[in-house]
Motif scaffolding. Structure first.
Motif, PDB file in Angstrom:
ATOM      1  N   PRO A   1      13.090  -6.695  41.821  1.00  0.00           N
ATOM      2  CA  PRO A   1      13.016  -8.035  41.137  1.00  0.00           C
ATOM      3  C   PRO A   1      11.716  -8.499  40.480  1.00  0.00           C
ATOM      4  N   ALA A   2      11.597  -9.322  39.627  1.00  0.00           N
ATOM      5  CA  ALA A   2      10.431  -9.850  39.139  1.00  0.00           C
ATOM      6  C   ALA A   2       9.723 -10.611  40.119  1.00  0.00           C
TER       7      ALA A   2
ATOM      8  N   ASP B   1      13.825   3.826  33.451  1.00  0.00           N
ATOM      9  CA  ASP B   1      14.473   2.983  32.298  1.00  0.00           C
ATOM     10  C   ASP B   1      15.345   1.883  33.292  1.00  0.00           C
ATOM     11  N   ILE B   2      15.323   0.850  32.764  1.00  0.00           N
ATOM     12  CA  ILE B   2      16.300  -0.175  33.624  1.00  0.00           C
ATOM     13  C   ILE B   2      17.780  -0.103  33.078  1.00  0.00           C
ATOM     14  N   ARG B   3      18.067   0.607  31.947  1.00  0.00           N
ATOM     15  CA  ARG B   3      19.293   0.617  31.532  1.00  0.00           C
ATOM     16  C   ARG B   3      19.905   2.060  31.830  1.00  0.00           C
ATOM     17  N   ALA B   4      19.341   3.009  32.318  1.00  0.00           N
ATOM     18  CA  ALA B   4      19.796   4.239  32.783  1.00  0.00           C
ATOM     19  C   ALA B   4      20.542   4.285  33.984  1.00  0.00           C
ATOM     20  N   ASN B   5      21.502   5.014  34.075  1.00  0.00           N
ATOM     21  CA  ASN B   5      22.414   5.038  35.537  1.00  0.00           C
ATOM     22  C   ASN B   5      22.463   6.349  36.234  1.00  0.00           C
ATOM     23  N   LYS B   6      23.072   6.500  37.061  1.00  0.00           N
ATOM     24  CA  LYS B   6      22.580   7.461  37.980  1.00  0.00           C
ATOM     25  C   LYS B   6      23.108   8.758  37.553  1.00  0.00           C
TER      26      LYS B   6
ATOM     27  N   THR C   1       7.146  -8.062  35.503  1.00  0.00           N
ATOM     28  CA  THR C   1       8.774  -7.325  34.853  1.00  0.00           C
ATOM     29  C   THR C   1       9.541  -6.889  35.881  1.00  0.00           C
ATOM     30  N   GLU C   2      10.810  -7.050  35.754  1.00  0.00           N
ATOM     31  CA  GLU C   2      11.920  -6.459  36.606  1.00  0.00           C
ATOM     32  C   GLU C   2      11.789  -4.793  36.158  1.00  0.00           C
ATOM     33  N   TRP C   3      12.054  -4.105  37.258  1.00  0.00           N
ATOM     34  CA  TRP C   3      12.050  -2.589  36.863  1.00  0.00           C
ATOM     35  C   TRP C   3      13.006  -1.689  37.873  1.00  0.00           C
ATOM     36  N   LYS C   4      13.397  -0.653  37.428  1.00  0.00           N
ATOM     37  CA  LYS C   4      14.323   0.090  38.304  1.00  0.00           C
ATOM     38  C   LYS C   4      13.698   1.234  38.888  1.00  0.00           C
ATOM     39  N   LYS C   5      13.832   1.597  40.349  1.00  0.00           N
ATOM     40  CA  LYS C   5      13.373   2.703  41.183  1.00  0.00           C
ATOM     41  C   LYS C   5      14.641   3.552  41.350  1.00  0.00           C
ATOM     42  N   ALA C   6      14.237   4.767  41.318  1.00  0.00           N
ATOM     43  CA  ALA C   6      15.381   5.763  41.553  1.00  0.00           C
ATOM     44  C   ALA C   6      14.661   6.625  42.873  1.00  0.00           C
ATOM     45  N   ILE C   7      15.429   7.070  43.872  1.00  0.00           N
ATOM     46  CA  ILE C   7      15.132   7.839  44.897  1.00  0.00           C
ATOM     47  C   ILE C   7      15.998   9.195  44.540  1.00  0.00           C
TER      48      ILE C   7
END
Length: 96
Positions: free
Chosen positions: A60-61, A31-36, A74-80
Motif C-alpha cells: 500500500p501507499a 507491474d501493478i496490473r500483472a497477474n500470476k 506510490t502503491e506497488w506490487k511484489k511477487a515472490i
C-alpha cells in the motif's frame, strides 16, 4: 502478449529475501496490473528456469512528509517466485 521485461521491474534484495534464496525463492517488483500467470511466464522467458509457484501482494501507499508538504508514496506490487528443484539459481543473486 506483453513484453516480459516490462512486467518485471526489478529484484528486491533485503535480508529477508536473502534468506528466501536458500529455498530458491526470489522477490521482484512487478507491474501493478500483472497477474500470476503473466509473472510466471515472464520469469521463465527471461531467466530460462521453471517456476512452480507465484505469490503476489500489493504494497500500500504510505504517507510521507517533506518539510511542510504531505503526500503518499506510490502503491506497488511484489511477487515472490518459487523455482523448481531442478532449476538453476538466478545469476544476479549469486553475488549477494
Amino acid at each position: 502478449m506483453k513484453n516480459p521485461r516490462d512486467l518485471i521491474k526489478r529484484p528486491i534484495i533485503t535480508e529477508q529475501t536473502s534468506d528466501f534464496m536458500a529455498n530458491k525463492r526470489y522477490v521482484f517488483e512487478v507491474d501493478i496490473r500483472a497477474n500470476k500467470t503473466e509473472i510466471k511466464d515472464a520469469i521463465q522467458q527471461i531467466f530460462k528456469v521453471k517456476v512452480t509457484k507465484v505469490n503476489t501482494m500489493l504494497m500500500p501507499a504510505k504517507p510521507k512528509r517533506y518539510g511542510r508538504y504531505n503526500g503518499y508514496t506510490t502503491e506497488w506490487k511484489k511477487a515472490i517466485v518459487q523455482l523448481s528443484e531442478d532449476s538453476n539459481e538466478l545469476e544476479f543473486f549469486e553475488t549477494v
